[in-house]
Motif scaffolding. Sequence first.
Motif, PDB file in Angstrom:
ATOM      1  N   ALA B  58      -3.507   1.439   0.883  1.00  0.00           N
ATOM      2  CA  ALA B  58      -1.982   1.209  -0.531  1.00  0.00           C
ATOM      3  C   ALA B  58      -1.667   0.054   0.267  1.00  0.00           C
ATOM      4  CB  ALA B  58      -1.631   2.608  -0.363  1.00  0.00           C
ATOM      5  N   GLY B  59      -0.503  -0.697   0.014  1.00  0.00           N
ATOM      6  CA  GLY B  59       0.085  -1.545   0.086  1.00  0.00           C
ATOM      7  C   GLY B  59       0.248  -2.327   1.477  1.00  0.00           C
ATOM      8  N   HIS B  60       0.899  -2.931   1.885  1.00  0.00           N
ATOM      9  CA  HIS B  60       1.262  -4.031   2.576  1.00  0.00           C
ATOM     10  C   HIS B  60       0.082  -3.782   3.995  1.00  0.00           C
ATOM     11  CE1 HIS B  60       3.031  -7.459   4.297  1.00  0.00           C
ATOM     12  NE2 HIS B  60       3.906  -6.553   5.201  1.00  0.00           N
ATOM     13  N   ARG B  61       0.277  -4.823   4.516  1.00  0.00           N
ATOM     14  CA  ARG B  61      -0.221  -4.631   6.191  1.00  0.00           C
ATOM     15  C   ARG B  61       0.393  -5.936   6.641  1.00  0.00           C
ATOM     16  NH1 ARG B  61      -5.321  -2.681   9.664  1.00  0.00           N
ATOM     17  NH2 ARG B  61      -4.155  -3.264  11.625  1.00  0.00           N
ATOM     18  N   ASP B  62       1.112  -5.695   7.127  1.00  0.00           N
ATOM     19  CA  ASP B  62       1.367  -7.357   8.111  1.00  0.00           C
ATOM     20  C   ASP B  62       0.331  -7.903   8.358  1.00  0.00           C
ATOM     21  OD1 ASP B  62       4.337  -7.018   7.835  1.00  0.00           O
ATOM     22  OD2 ASP B  62       4.181  -5.372   9.873  1.00  0.00           O
ATOM     23  N   PHE B  63       0.569  -9.490   7.952  1.00  0.00           N
ATOM     24  CA  PHE B  63      -1.000 -10.519   8.583  1.00  0.00           C
ATOM     25  C   PHE B  63      -0.302 -11.796   8.446  1.00  0.00           C
ATOM     26  CE2 PHE B  63      -4.997 -12.282   6.655  1.00  0.00           C
ATOM     27  CZ  PHE B  63      -5.453 -11.948   7.515  1.00  0.00           C
ATOM     28  N   ASP B  64      -1.691 -12.768   9.679  1.00  0.00           N
ATOM     29  CA  ASP B  64      -0.883 -13.798   9.649  1.00  0.00           C
ATOM     30  C   ASP B  64      -2.169 -14.569   9.347  1.00  0.00           C
ATOM     31  OD1 ASP B  64      -0.894 -15.820  10.946  1.00  0.00           O
ATOM     32  OD2 ASP B  64      -0.864 -16.350  13.361  1.00  0.00           O
ATOM     33  N   GLU B  65      -1.650 -15.100   8.396  1.00  0.00           N
ATOM     34  CA  GLU B  65      -3.136 -15.914   7.179  1.00  0.00           C
ATOM     35  C   GLU B  65      -3.605 -17.192   8.125  1.00  0.00           C
ATOM     36  OE1 GLU B  65      -3.793 -15.535   4.117  1.00  0.00           O
ATOM     37  OE2 GLU B  65      -1.991 -13.946   3.883  1.00  0.00           O
ATOM     38  N   THR B  66      -2.799 -17.416   8.708  1.00  0.00           N
ATOM     39  CA  THR B  66      -2.303 -18.838   9.188  1.00  0.00           C
ATOM     40  C   THR B  66      -3.834 -18.917  10.649  1.00  0.00           C
ATOM     41  OG1 THR B  66      -0.477 -19.409   9.021  1.00  0.00           O
ATOM     42  CG2 THR B  66      -2.269 -20.700  10.868  1.00  0.00           C
ATOM     43  N   THR B 132       6.755 -11.324  -0.894  1.00  0.00           N
ATOM     44  CA  THR B 132       7.964 -10.601  -0.469  1.00  0.00           C
ATOM     45  C   THR B 132       9.135 -10.413  -1.653  1.00  0.00           C
ATOM     46  OG1 THR B 132       8.932 -12.416   0.687  1.00  0.00           O
ATOM     47  CG2 THR B 132       7.458 -11.608   2.001  1.00  0.00           C
ATOM     48  N   ALA B 133      10.629  -9.120  -0.947  1.00  0.00           N
ATOM     49  CA  ALA B 133      11.405  -9.237  -2.144  1.00  0.00           C
ATOM     50  C   ALA B 133      12.193 -10.726  -2.748  1.00  0.00           C
ATOM     51  CB  ALA B 133      12.653  -8.281  -1.353  1.00  0.00           C
ATOM     52  N   GLU B 149       5.707  -2.430  -7.734  1.00  0.00           N
ATOM     53  CA  GLU B 149       6.801  -2.525  -6.512  1.00  0.00           C
ATOM     54  C   GLU B 149       5.928  -1.416  -5.898  1.00  0.00           C
ATOM     55  OE1 GLU B 149      11.069  -1.607  -7.249  1.00  0.00           O
ATOM     56  OE2 GLU B 149      10.755  -0.020  -5.990  1.00  0.00           O
ATOM     57  N   TYR B 150       5.968  -1.654  -3.925  1.00  0.00           N
ATOM     58  CA  TYR B 150       5.810  -1.026  -3.747  1.00  0.00           C
ATOM     59  C   TYR B 150       6.019  -0.843  -1.997  1.00  0.00           C
ATOM     60  CZ  TYR B 150       2.252   1.308  -0.163  1.00  0.00           C
ATOM     61  OH  TYR B 150       1.238   2.454   1.067  1.00  0.00           O
ATOM     62  N   THR B 151       6.682   0.411  -1.293  1.00  0.00           N
ATOM     63  CA  THR B 151       7.378   0.311  -0.411  1.00  0.00           C
ATOM     64  C   THR B 151       6.634   0.744   0.809  1.00  0.00           C
ATOM     65  OG1 THR B 151       9.383   0.520  -2.036  1.00  0.00           O
ATOM     66  CG2 THR B 151       9.288   1.247   0.573  1.00  0.00           C
ATOM     67  N   THR B 152       6.431   0.527   1.822  1.00  0.00           N
ATOM     68  CA  THR B 152       6.127   0.744   3.538  1.00  0.00           C
ATOM     69  C   THR B 152       6.290   2.526   3.732  1.00  0.00           C
ATOM     70  OG1 THR B 152       6.713  -0.938   4.493  1.00  0.00           O
ATOM     71  CG2 THR B 152       5.463  -1.453   3.829  1.00  0.00           C
ATOM     72  N   HIS B 153       5.695   2.586   4.469  1.00  0.00           N
ATOM     73  CA  HIS B 153       5.585   3.907   5.648  1.00  0.00           C
ATOM     74  C   HIS B 153       6.290   4.121   6.930  1.00  0.00           C
ATOM     75  CE1 HIS B 153       4.521   5.041   0.794  1.00  0.00           C
ATOM     76  NE2 HIS B 153       4.802   5.733   1.207  1.00  0.00           N
ATOM     77  N   ASP B 154       6.283   2.452   7.311  1.00  0.00           N
ATOM     78  CA  ASP B 154       6.840   2.483   8.634  1.00  0.00           C
ATOM     79  C   ASP B 154       7.992   3.055   9.687  1.00  0.00           C
ATOM     80  OD1 ASP B 154       7.220   0.021   7.679  1.00  0.00           O
ATOM     81  OD2 ASP B 154       5.671  -0.914   8.600  1.00  0.00           O
ATOM     82  N   ALA B 155       8.491   2.085  10.432  1.00  0.00           N
ATOM     83  CA  ALA B 155       9.313   2.630  10.827  1.00  0.00           C
ATOM     84  C   ALA B 155      11.292   1.817   9.972  1.00  0.00           C
ATOM     85  CB  ALA B 155       9.444   2.280  11.787  1.00  0.00           C
ATOM     86  N   THR B 156      10.314   1.019   9.509  1.00  0.00           N
ATOM     87  CA  THR B 156      11.245  -0.014   9.051  1.00  0.00           C
ATOM     88  C   THR B 156      10.840  -0.980   7.742  1.00  0.00           C
ATOM     89  OG1 THR B 156      10.676  -1.987  10.027  1.00  0.00           O
ATOM     90  CG2 THR B 156      12.600  -0.587  10.654  1.00  0.00           C
ATOM     91  N   ALA B 158       9.488  -1.604   3.810  1.00  0.00           N
ATOM     92  CA  ALA B 158      10.128  -2.663   3.162  1.00  0.00           C
ATOM     93  C   ALA B 158       9.109  -2.921   1.818  1.00  0.00           C
ATOM     94  CB  ALA B 158       9.299  -4.376   4.095  1.00  0.00           C
ATOM     95  N   THR B 159       9.812  -3.316   0.912  1.00  0.00           N
ATOM     96  CA  THR B 159       9.343  -3.110  -0.490  1.00  0.00           C
ATOM     97  C   THR B 159       8.812  -4.450  -0.378  1.00  0.00           C
ATOM     98  OG1 THR B 159      10.925  -1.979  -1.242  1.00  0.00           O
ATOM     99  CG2 THR B 159       9.606  -3.046  -2.723  1.00  0.00           C
ATOM    100  N   TYR B 160       7.403  -4.653  -1.530  1.00  0.00           N
ATOM    101  CA  TYR B 160       6.635  -5.933  -1.736  1.00  0.00           C
ATOM    102  C   TYR B 160       6.112  -5.819  -3.188  1.00  0.00           C
ATOM    103  CZ  TYR B 160       6.568  -6.732   3.149  1.00  0.00           C
ATOM    104  OH  TYR B 160       6.518  -6.752   4.873  1.00  0.00           O
ATOM    105  N   TYR B 161       5.681  -6.962  -3.242  1.00  0.00           N
ATOM    106  CA  TYR B 161       5.220  -6.538  -5.214  1.00  0.00           C
ATOM    107  C   TYR B 161       4.072  -7.851  -5.363  1.00  0.00           C
ATOM    108  CZ  TYR B 161      10.903  -5.825  -5.189  1.00  0.00           C
ATOM    109  OH  TYR B 161      11.631  -5.157  -5.013  1.00  0.00           O
TER     110      TYR B 161
END
Lengths: 326, 257
Positions: B58-66, B132-133, B149-156, B158-161
């Motif tokens: 679905a939405g966001h995944r933490d990713f290191d672009e560099t 990011t927000a 808008e997309y809000t993640t489902h992990d422990a904390t 976060a909302t992304y657009y």
Amino acid sequence: MISFEGKTEKRSLMATAASMGLVIVILVFALFYIIFGHTLGWFASNDSVEAEGMQVAAANNGYEFVVQRTTEYDSLLNGEPKYEDVALLKSTLAAAPYHYDLTAVSTAAASKLAYELQNDAPFRDDNEYWYFLMPGACGSMTFYIHPFSSEGVQANMELTLGCFGVVIDENDRRVVREVTSENVLNMLKGHIIFFTERRVDANDPTDTDKFKYNGLITDGTISYDTTQHTPTTMTLNGEQISVYEITLYWEWPLTYYDISEKTGNTAFADRYPPELLTYMNAHRNWFFAVNQNSNDPDDLSDGYNDGDQMIGESANYFAAFISPIV
Amino acid sequence: MRGKELNISLKGRIAALVLVLLLSLTVLAAPVFAWFSFSRILASYAPISKPESLYIGAGHRDFDETNGVFLNDHFEDIRYLYLEGIDVHNDDTYYDYVFCVFGKAITHYRMQLAYTTNNQFIYEIYNATEYTAAEYGALAQAQQDLCVEYTTHDATPATYYYKATGTALPGNYLNAQTVGGETLATDSYHTATYGAYDEVDKFAEPIYWQTRDNINGNRRGDFIHYYILRVYVNNKQDNDRETDVICIAAKSFSAAS
């Protein structure tokens, strides 16, 4: 003929031999007998060697393996090796030391032989057939037993499964190493399963979907009594020899549901024989990487898929080993 | 030694000769024995196809672009893609939903859609930019209005657009036709879909679509691409609770194709 009774005479013989530089030769042959255990009474000047030799293999129950080599995995595609890292695999096998030479058909000068596993279910991509092992693949493994004696042999063999993965070593070199992770090796035993029998569809013998198996190898042992079989003749190193063909059949079932839904109540009633379910339940950690204790088919299917993934991520090459049980 | 050699008796000489003969016979015989004795262990090898790591989320995944690596194992499962809130009486002509394709060591892939045609909706896929927000807050109102808008489902959480960029991904239909103003599937893939079963409603015959171009992944590392699935209401006037099934797939292809 010459007499060997007199102690003095023997000593003078040895002295002569020594003076002719033959002691080394005698020692070399003594070594041969230690290793291979052929008892040749007329040359047994050393009792201890003879005794040791007899423990290894009596002359009438030994046998050797003969294989026929194919060269698919050595193919090139656009000038590059079609199968990545096959050269690295071979250098690892050679260090073992396994012989994998393409030209040598015989078993000469090799105590360990490596050859290609037969894959009957290649996939086609860009008009090219690829003989990769993957879920859904199946094939066979053929080798020949050549008994030393015409009286035949009861061959007890062990089948073990292993795999090799590409790693970057401490010197930053790309190398192929045998995978030692117990989890991965267990997973091989549940995902690449071996049978002694396979039936094909009479009208469509090459259709792998219609294969039916029996004779699941559950404990990694194979017994073959050559006196119960008819040999075939093959020419090896210019000599006609009688050999016994053994073919094992392997399959990597595509999904858990393939196993659960295609296992018959009797042999050849369906694709897999009934003992596969017993085997699976006895070794759940060989089939399922997760959800081993679940009875929900979807959970087991997930667990089986994860097992496939575990093998694929760890291994670049699979190998089935056959060795005699002595 | 030399002195001893000179003293060898005739018997001794014969013995030596016989021994030499015996030894030379053994030398001849040795390769044959060796040949029978060797080859005690076999290894039969075969290459294993590496599993392709290509997933849809679905939405966001933490990713290191560099560095091209995922920062953790958490991803938003595709089950969080809700195709909800479509109101055909609303003035909006389309609805946007975010999803992503991520993977490892994938040279390239194509997006595929398969969908039934009860609603006569039109589906398009756009590349999407993630905000990011804080980044979203800096956008002009007109730009913010284009975002989903997309809000993640992990422990904390976060909302992304996400905002669609450029034009829709070009693609081709395998089996679409227009009949009396309706877009329907031809029967060319009927057997592939339903086998011999032939009592299928014409709207239940799925249309298959695939992007025209290969989309580059990352042969040497991880990657994540965000997409907007845009659903056009297509002048549908009735909220008649029709149901459609839409499948989104990402399929990797070998380098040569």
